[in-house]
Write a protein that holds these residues in place. Structure first.
Motif, PDB file in Angstrom:
ATOM      1  N   GLN A 182     -47.473  32.203 -27.861  1.00  0.00           N
ATOM      2  CA  GLN A 182     -46.327  32.335 -28.756  1.00  0.00           C
ATOM      3  C   GLN A 182     -45.144  33.021 -28.077  1.00  0.00           C
ATOM      4  O   GLN A 182     -44.025  32.504 -28.066  1.00  0.00           O
ATOM      5  N   PHE A 183     -45.400  34.209 -27.513  1.00  0.00           N
ATOM      6  CA  PHE A 183     -44.327  34.998 -26.924  1.00  0.00           C
ATOM      7  C   PHE A 183     -44.112  34.639 -25.457  1.00  0.00           C
ATOM      8  O   PHE A 183     -44.988  34.076 -24.796  1.00  0.00           O
ATOM      9  N   THR A 184     -42.935  35.007 -24.950  1.00  0.00           N
ATOM     10  CA  THR A 184     -42.550  34.728 -23.566  1.00  0.00           C
ATOM     11  C   THR A 184     -42.215  36.031 -22.866  1.00  0.00           C
ATOM     12  O   THR A 184     -41.513  36.869 -23.414  1.00  0.00           O
ATOM     13  N   ARG A 185     -42.707  36.177 -21.649  1.00  0.00           N
ATOM     14  CA  ARG A 185     -42.378  37.365 -20.853  1.00  0.00           C
ATOM     15  C   ARG A 185     -41.087  37.174 -20.077  1.00  0.00           C
ATOM     16  O   ARG A 185     -40.231  38.046 -20.052  1.00  0.00           O
ATOM     17  N   ALA A 186     -40.944  36.039 -19.410  1.00  0.00           N
ATOM     18  CA  ALA A 186     -39.790  35.830 -18.540  1.00  0.00           C
ATOM     19  C   ALA A 186     -39.589  34.336 -18.340  1.00  0.00           C
ATOM     20  O   ALA A 186     -40.477  33.521 -18.587  1.00  0.00           O
ATOM     21  N   VAL A 187     -38.398  33.978 -17.861  1.00  0.00           N
ATOM     22  CA  VAL A 187     -38.073  32.577 -17.597  1.00  0.00           C
ATOM     23  C   VAL A 187     -37.357  32.486 -16.260  1.00  0.00           C
ATOM     24  O   VAL A 187     -36.702  33.447 -15.823  1.00  0.00           O
ATOM     25  N   LYS A 188     -37.492  31.358 -15.597  1.00  0.00           N
ATOM     26  CA  LYS A 188     -36.809  31.142 -14.324  1.00  0.00           C
ATOM     27  C   LYS A 188     -35.315  31.359 -14.505  1.00  0.00           C
ATOM     28  O   LYS A 188     -34.704  30.822 -15.428  1.00  0.00           O
ATOM     29  N   GLY A 189     -34.728  32.140 -13.619  1.00  0.00           N
ATOM     30  CA  GLY A 189     -33.323  32.491 -13.740  1.00  0.00           C
ATOM     31  C   GLY A 189     -33.098  33.797 -14.460  1.00  0.00           C
ATOM     32  O   GLY A 189     -31.993  34.333 -14.451  1.00  0.00           O
ATOM     33  N   GLY A 190     -34.156  34.322 -15.107  1.00  0.00           N
ATOM     34  CA  GLY A 190     -34.059  35.604 -15.790  1.00  0.00           C
ATOM     35  C   GLY A 190     -34.409  36.736 -14.850  1.00  0.00           C
ATOM     36  O   GLY A 190     -34.102  36.702 -13.659  1.00  0.00           O
ATOM     37  N   THR A 191     -35.096  37.744 -15.379  1.00  0.00           N
ATOM     38  CA  THR A 191     -35.406  38.928 -14.566  1.00  0.00           C
ATOM     39  C   THR A 191     -36.899  39.067 -14.272  1.00  0.00           C
ATOM     40  O   THR A 191     -37.370  40.129 -13.895  1.00  0.00           O
ATOM     41  N   GLY A 192     -37.653  37.976 -14.428  1.00  0.00           N
ATOM     42  CA  GLY A 192     -39.097  38.057 -14.210  1.00  0.00           C
ATOM     43  C   GLY A 192     -39.486  38.445 -12.804  1.00  0.00           C
ATOM     44  O   GLY A 192     -40.536  39.061 -12.592  1.00  0.00           O
ATOM     45  N   MET A 193     -38.656  38.092 -11.821  1.00  0.00           N
ATOM     46  CA  MET A 193     -38.976  38.442 -10.434  1.00  0.00           C
ATOM     47  C   MET A 193     -38.606  39.871 -10.093  1.00  0.00           C
ATOM     48  O   MET A 193     -38.942  40.369  -9.027  1.00  0.00           O
ATOM     49  N   ALA A 194     -37.897  40.542 -10.999  1.00  0.00           N
ATOM     50  CA  ALA A 194     -37.513  41.938 -10.795  1.00  0.00           C
ATOM     51  C   ALA A 194     -38.469  42.862 -11.527  1.00  0.00           C
ATOM     52  O   ALA A 194     -39.044  42.499 -12.553  1.00  0.00           O
ATOM     53  N   LYS A 195     -38.630  44.055 -10.986  1.00  0.00           N
ATOM     54  CA  LYS A 195     -39.475  45.052 -11.648  1.00  0.00           C
ATOM     55  C   LYS A 195     -38.537  45.938 -12.471  1.00  0.00           C
ATOM     56  O   LYS A 195     -37.984  46.914 -11.968  1.00  0.00           O
ATOM     57  N   THR A 196     -38.366  45.553 -13.729  1.00  0.00           N
ATOM     58  CA  THR A 196     -37.409  46.218 -14.597  1.00  0.00           C
ATOM     59  C   THR A 196     -38.024  46.430 -15.974  1.00  0.00           C
ATOM     60  O   THR A 196     -38.933  45.697 -16.381  1.00  0.00           O
ATOM     61  N   ALA A 197     -37.520  47.424 -16.678  1.00  0.00           N
ATOM     62  CA  ALA A 197     -38.178  47.898 -17.898  1.00  0.00           C
ATOM     63  C   ALA A 197     -38.329  46.814 -18.956  1.00  0.00           C
ATOM     64  O   ALA A 197     -39.376  46.703 -19.611  1.00  0.00           O
ATOM     65  N   GLY A 198     -37.284  45.994 -19.159  1.00  0.00           N
ATOM     66  CA  GLY A 198     -37.317  45.016 -20.232  1.00  0.00           C
ATOM     67  C   GLY A 198     -38.454  44.027 -20.136  1.00  0.00           C
ATOM     68  O   GLY A 198     -38.970  43.557 -21.155  1.00  0.00           O
ATOM     69  N   ASN A 199     -38.887  43.700 -18.903  1.00  0.00           N
ATOM     70  CA  ASN A 199     -40.005  42.776 -18.734  1.00  0.00           C
ATOM     71  C   ASN A 199     -41.278  43.314 -19.374  1.00  0.00           C
ATOM     72  O   ASN A 199     -42.128  42.548 -19.824  1.00  0.00           O
ATOM     73  N   TYR A 200     -41.405  44.621 -19.366  1.00  0.00           N
ATOM     74  CA  TYR A 200     -42.645  45.243 -19.842  1.00  0.00           C
ATOM     75  C   TYR A 200     -42.592  45.489 -21.348  1.00  0.00           C
ATOM     76  O   TYR A 200     -43.562  45.212 -22.064  1.00  0.00           O
ATOM     77  N   SER A 201     -41.469  45.995 -21.839  1.00  0.00           N
ATOM     78  CA  SER A 201     -41.388  46.230 -23.282  1.00  0.00           C
ATOM     79  C   SER A 201     -41.422  44.920 -24.055  1.00  0.00           C
ATOM     80  O   SER A 201     -41.917  44.878 -25.188  1.00  0.00           O
ATOM     81  N   ALA A 202     -40.939  43.836 -23.447  1.00  0.00           N
ATOM     82  CA  ALA A 202     -40.999  42.533 -24.103  1.00  0.00           C
ATOM     83  C   ALA A 202     -42.432  42.041 -24.250  1.00  0.00           C
ATOM     84  O   ALA A 202     -42.702  41.127 -25.041  1.00  0.00           O
ATOM     85  N   ALA A 203     -43.351  42.651 -23.518  1.00  0.00           N
ATOM     86  CA  ALA A 203     -44.747  42.219 -23.550  1.00  0.00           C
ATOM     87  C   ALA A 203     -45.594  42.983 -24.555  1.00  0.00           C
ATOM     88  O   ALA A 203     -46.757  42.622 -24.800  1.00  0.00           O
ATOM     89  N   TYR A 204     -45.066  44.037 -25.144  1.00  0.00           N
ATOM     90  CA  TYR A 204     -45.901  44.930 -25.942  1.00  0.00           C
ATOM     91  C   TYR A 204     -46.505  44.239 -27.165  1.00  0.00           C
ATOM     92  O   TYR A 204     -47.653  44.510 -27.543  1.00  0.00           O
ATOM     93  N   LYS A 205     -45.756  43.369 -27.825  1.00  0.00           N
ATOM     94  CA  LYS A 205     -46.275  42.716 -29.023  1.00  0.00           C
ATOM     95  C   LYS A 205     -47.456  41.817 -28.681  1.00  0.00           C
ATOM     96  O   LYS A 205     -48.465  41.811 -29.386  1.00  0.00           O
ATOM     97  N   ALA A 206     -47.335  41.101 -27.585  1.00  0.00           N
ATOM     98  CA  ALA A 206     -48.445  40.252 -27.148  1.00  0.00           C
ATOM     99  C   ALA A 206     -49.637  41.092 -26.711  1.00  0.00           C
ATOM    100  O   ALA A 206     -50.796  40.737 -26.962  1.00  0.00           O
ATOM    101  N   GLN A 207     -49.361  42.237 -26.058  1.00  0.00           N
ATOM    102  CA  GLN A 207     -50.444  43.124 -25.651  1.00  0.00           C
ATOM    103  C   GLN A 207     -51.189  43.662 -26.866  1.00  0.00           C
ATOM    104  O   GLN A 207     -52.419  43.793 -26.854  1.00  0.00           O
ATOM    105  N   GLU A 208     -50.448  43.942 -27.931  1.00  0.00           N
ATOM    106  CA  GLU A 208     -51.076  44.391 -29.171  1.00  0.00           C
ATOM    107  C   GLU A 208     -52.012  43.322 -29.722  1.00  0.00           C
ATOM    108  O   GLU A 208     -53.126  43.622 -30.173  1.00  0.00           O
ATOM    109  N   LYS A 209     -51.589  42.068 -29.664  1.00  0.00           N
ATOM    110  CA  LYS A 209     -52.439  40.958 -30.096  1.00  0.00           C
ATOM    111  C   LYS A 209     -53.709  40.886 -29.253  1.00  0.00           C
ATOM    112  O   LYS A 209     -54.806  40.690 -29.780  1.00  0.00           O
ATOM    113  N   ALA A 210     -53.542  41.052 -27.935  1.00  0.00           N
ATOM    114  CA  ALA A 210     -54.694  40.978 -27.036  1.00  0.00           C
ATOM    115  C   ALA A 210     -55.725  42.046 -27.371  1.00  0.00           C
ATOM    116  O   ALA A 210     -56.930  41.770 -27.464  1.00  0.00           O
TER     117      ALA A 210
END
Length: 355
Positions: A182-210
């Protein structure tokens, strides 16, 4: 390093016992700070007592998330030496992340020298028990007091240290992974290749599901087709299918892990077939059904090698290798941790001794 100012703490903290360490909750006596302004560039490097920092409530980092960070470890050997594992790769990646976020580059060689001095001062904090290490967190934050959504003019580069045990409670034992659709962490052209805070906080809802489904981590699929495997929340991921090890290729939305890179190099040296390419979750499921999915594991600084015992996808559990750590994951873990802790000879010049 005559420009480096050192202010030593006069109130030493009580260090935790090595067998009581958890990940990332306790910190050493000192930290490193350096400032950036357009007029002076990066300047005033200093090691100070670990303490709260004062920032304007309007600082850019709080409102627009302009920040990058890294993670690496220092290890204590049986001979009481302190080793770093490929730290230059982490500072190179920090600069790649900074470029993507519009942050000025640091001098990588000087940054490593500053880190080594910080480690010399807090050397006694490096734990010695097997499976423990001193986790190192370099990070850069934007500090302009300005609510305009634009890159900051001023920044702080900091390094803090934390003695740690295993990242996962399971340790080297296989973990369960939930495939997120359902949720997306990153997309090509975004910041997925960078180690930045938003990549991780965007994952919290999916982590809660897991976690609610009894799994330790999330396996992300690509953002466009929801088909191709990208990475696990805190790790790159590898699959051994019918004798071949496969890992998703770097597509611009996947973090280029130092442990990932090292794992590929080791597999090639061992003449184990390893391929970087697109791989779909359907291909994984088909390999599983045909009995060809032999191993799966994650790689990262925090956990080093983390075997995957099961994948949960569409409410179907794919149990991998009877939830037993596979031979390749075991060999990689022993080799990597052996080199990192000085138990094995470093034939590749990957480690640096902090003298």
């Amino acid at each position: 390093m005559s420009e480096l100012e050192i202010i030593r703490s006069t109130h030493k903290k009580q260090k935790p016992e090595d067998d009581q360490l958890v990940f990332g909750t306790q910190f050493t006596d000192h930290m490193f700070i350096m400032d950036y302004t357009p007029e002076r560039g990066w300047h005033y490097p200093r090691i100070t007592p670990y303490e709260p920092i004062a920032l304007e409530p309007a600082s850019t980092v709080f409102h627009y998330g302009q920040m990058v960070f890294e993670g690496l470890k220092a290890y204590r050997t049986k001979e009481d030496k302190i080793l770093l594992f490929r730290p230059e790769k982490n500072f190179q990646r920090l600069n790649r992340s900074s470029e993507r976020l519009g942050i000025p580059a640091i001098d990588e060689e000087k940054a490593l020298l500053y880190l080594e001095e910080l480690l010399r001062i807090d050397r006694e904090w490096v734990p010695s028990l097997d499976g423990t290490a001193l986790y190192i967190r370099p990070f850069i934050i934007a500090t302009d007091p300005n609510l305009t959504p634009k890159p900051s003019n001023t920044y702080k580069f900091m390094i803090i240290l934390s003695p740690v045990g295993s990242y996962y409670e399971e340790g080297i034992h296989p973990v369960g992974i939930y495939v997120e659709e359902q949720f997306t962490r990153a997309v090509k052209g975004g910041t997925g290749m960078a180690k930045t805070a938003g990549n991780y906080s965007a994952a919290y809802k999916a982590q809660e599901k897991a976690v609610n489904k009894g799994q330790s981590q999330v396996l992300w699929l690509d953002a466009v087709e929801k088909k191709y495997i990208e990475e696990v929340g805190s790790m790159n991921v590898f699959f051994k299918i019918d004798g071949e090890v496969i890992t998703p290729e770097l597509s611009g939305s996947i973090l280029e892990g130092v442990t990932r890179m090292t794992t590929i190099e080791l597999l090639k040296k061992w003449d184990i077939p390893v391929t970087e390419r697109k791989i779909s979750i359907d291909e994984i499921a088909k390999a599983y059904q045909e009995g060809k999915l032999e191993e799966a594991f994650g790689t990262g600084t925090a956990a080093v090698i983390s075997p995957i015992g099961e994948l949960l996808w569409n409410d179907q559990k794919m149990v991998i290798n009877d939830r037993i750590t596979g031979p390749i994951a075991s060999k990689l873990y022993e080799k990597l941790t052996g080199i990192q802790t000085g138990v094995e000879e470093d034939q590749y010049n990957w480690t640096i001794e902090v003298i």
